[in-house]
Design a protein around this motif. Sequence first.
Motif, mmCIF file in Angstrom:
data_model
loop_
_atom_site.group_PDB
_atom_site.id
_atom_site.type_symbol
_atom_site.label_atom_id
_atom_site.label_comp_id
_atom_site.label_asym_id
_atom_site.label_seq_id
_atom_site.Cartn_x
_atom_site.Cartn_y
_atom_site.Cartn_z
ATOM 1 N N LEU A 1 -18.526 -71.167 28.878
ATOM 2 C CA LEU A 1 -17.412 -70.954 27.954
ATOM 3 C C LEU A 1 -17.543 -69.592 27.273
ATOM 4 N N LEU A 2 -18.751 -69.288 26.841
ATOM 5 C CA LEU A 2 -18.993 -67.997 26.197
ATOM 6 C C LEU A 2 -18.609 -66.853 27.125
ATOM 7 N N GLU B 1 -16.570 -66.924 29.621
ATOM 8 C CA GLU B 1 -15.118 -66.878 29.863
ATOM 9 C C GLU B 1 -14.401 -66.190 28.696
ATOM 10 N N LEU B 2 -14.758 -66.579 27.483
ATOM 11 C CA LEU B 2 -14.118 -65.979 26.308
ATOM 12 C C LEU B 2 -14.479 -64.498 26.189
ATOM 13 N N ASN B 3 -15.745 -64.180 26.448
ATOM 14 C CA ASN B 3 -16.174 -62.780 26.396
ATOM 15 C C ASN B 3 -15.485 -61.942 27.463
#
Lengths: 474, 199
Positions: A241-242, A244-246
């Motif tokens: 998730l990190l 993907e968001l980054n």
Amino acid sequence: MTQSRRRFLWEAGGGFASLALVDLLSRDGFFAPRAEAAGSGPLSAKPPHFPAKAKRLVFLFMNGAPSHVDTFDPKPALAKYNGSAYKGPLTVGSNGRPVGYLMQSPFEFRKHGQSGLEISSLFPHTARFADDLCVIRSLHTDTAAHASGCLQMNTGNVSIGKPSLGSWLSYGLGTPNESLPSFVVMTDPRGGPISGPSNWTAGYMPAAYQGTLFRSTGAPLLDLATPAGVSERTQRGGLDLLAELNRRHLAAHPQESELAARVYSYELAYRMQTSAAEAVDLDQETAATREMYGLDHKLTADFGRKCLITRRLLEKGVRFVQLYSGGGHIEDTWDGHTDCISNHRLHAGETDRPIAALMADLKRTGLWDETLLLWGGEFGRTPTGEGVGKPGRDHNWYGFSMWLAGAGVKGGQAIGATDEIGFLAVEDRCHVSDLHATLLHLMGLDHTRLTYFHQGMNQRLTGVRGSVVKKVLA
Amino acid sequence: MSKQANPEYAAKDPENRLLWRVPYTRLSVEAIRDSILAVSGRLNPALYGPSMLPEIPAAALEGSSDPDKIWKASEEDEQSRRTVYVLLKRSMVVPMLEVLDLCDTARSAAKRMTTSVAPQALTLYNGGFVNKQARYFAWRLVNEAGRDPARQIERAFRLALARPPTDAERDALLQFLQEESLEQMARVIFNLNEFVYPD
């Protein structure tokens, strides 16, 4: 545009920069080990200045300063003068400590191997490798205090804030395995050297070159373990998730190299959770190996474990490993002020067998031909006792011994000499900067060309001193 | 000038040598730690008084010359004060500060260096401080936004990033929350690039 999206300048800070070819925007294989990702950071492998046998260095740091006249520098004259006062010009007694009489070594020296190298009875296991050891008996340093002595031995300078030997090697050579730090430090469970991390700092260089402190038990790196109660699936899911968001954030700032580097750092950290854990998992080692390193004996278990982890790290390509024997308070180190005899029996007993095991293991695995070993402390000890009739010895920075072995080293010899009683280095005097120049040379680096620009100067590990000790070289 | 990308300039000067945009700068470790405390709701804004000692991993103490005595952590409320109150001890620099590019405390420094190395990721993702604050952040979100995940996400973004989530971000977080806890989402948010490189 394509280029700017695909090529990121990898800023490590401090003026050092190299191009990263991490294609962070590609959809596939982002989390797979990436060949192009290795070789892109500040620690990517770099060629030496000239071909050299030694690819790795192990520094067996005997913290507290071992006595040379009780270990590798036999002085028969001390028997003759035993119990008489020292009448020479050198100052005896650090910090106002009491001065005693000249004291012969209680340990018997014998010739070992074909070379007949003389080693005291403190090291029966190391002595089996006499023909591999190159003892320098004429070292001298600039300080008689532990803190500054350790700093000088580690960073070439008596004051805090200079890059350490391991940082210079990481800077000069990088590392072939970017799933692990290039420079690993393991301290004694009784404590670290005085000034702690200042002994493995990167100083004015980027922090990527600093030593990484491993623990001898449990998690070898701080925060390496997934937090308690967090499953592997959750750990990975959070990182996905990190990422993907980054990645979305990065897409809006495609030219920001630091953002890209930070994204990469989370994946490297995740790999290290495994790779570093593998290196310290000694369960796969055979009973014979455990026995050889002395893992099942209380006396040798700690240092044996560190020596075995060292072999594992060397196998995985770690450039520089530094092990500390002794730490914390005076007699918990080699600092035998009160009773040098039982002090050295203890610390030699803890380390001799593990060190010999490491040497045997390096030979067995073939790593020996590419590995350089260095043994010694920050200085030596006086030929006099500390206080009349007391078995302690005080600090001696005028002359002391260290040994080298392994890749590129001419073994089975002793270089240089101290005076008749072992106080002052008189023959082939070897300053710490000469030792550093020699170590870099053995690793394929010219100490006058390995420079880092800081405060308007091309700084060197050896400062304005240092010359290679040619007699060391094979 | 702005921090936003200009494709034309970016193509000509990707390294921003001619300063066509404001360079992105990571927050200092003090600001990172303070922001985490502020967002989790635990920041103690008390001024003045003696330094405080934040909890540090026991493993870090093994490298010191006196592991039993060198560091006694303060009460948690004291620890939750701004990072400027952290005791700076030459022989024992708080690992979180050290790893995240605190300058050398023994000498003057013209500037802080910013590095991007894996131990920082280990500290911020696995370390005790961030994981504890993530728990507090999750409690805060429940208190302030109730049980609706979409409202929790909205509130989390407002608090941590001072903006609402995009639709795509909301969808990604909603999907995450179907399997994982709010605490885990909070942990991820504290690790976002945008959290430490604010616009």
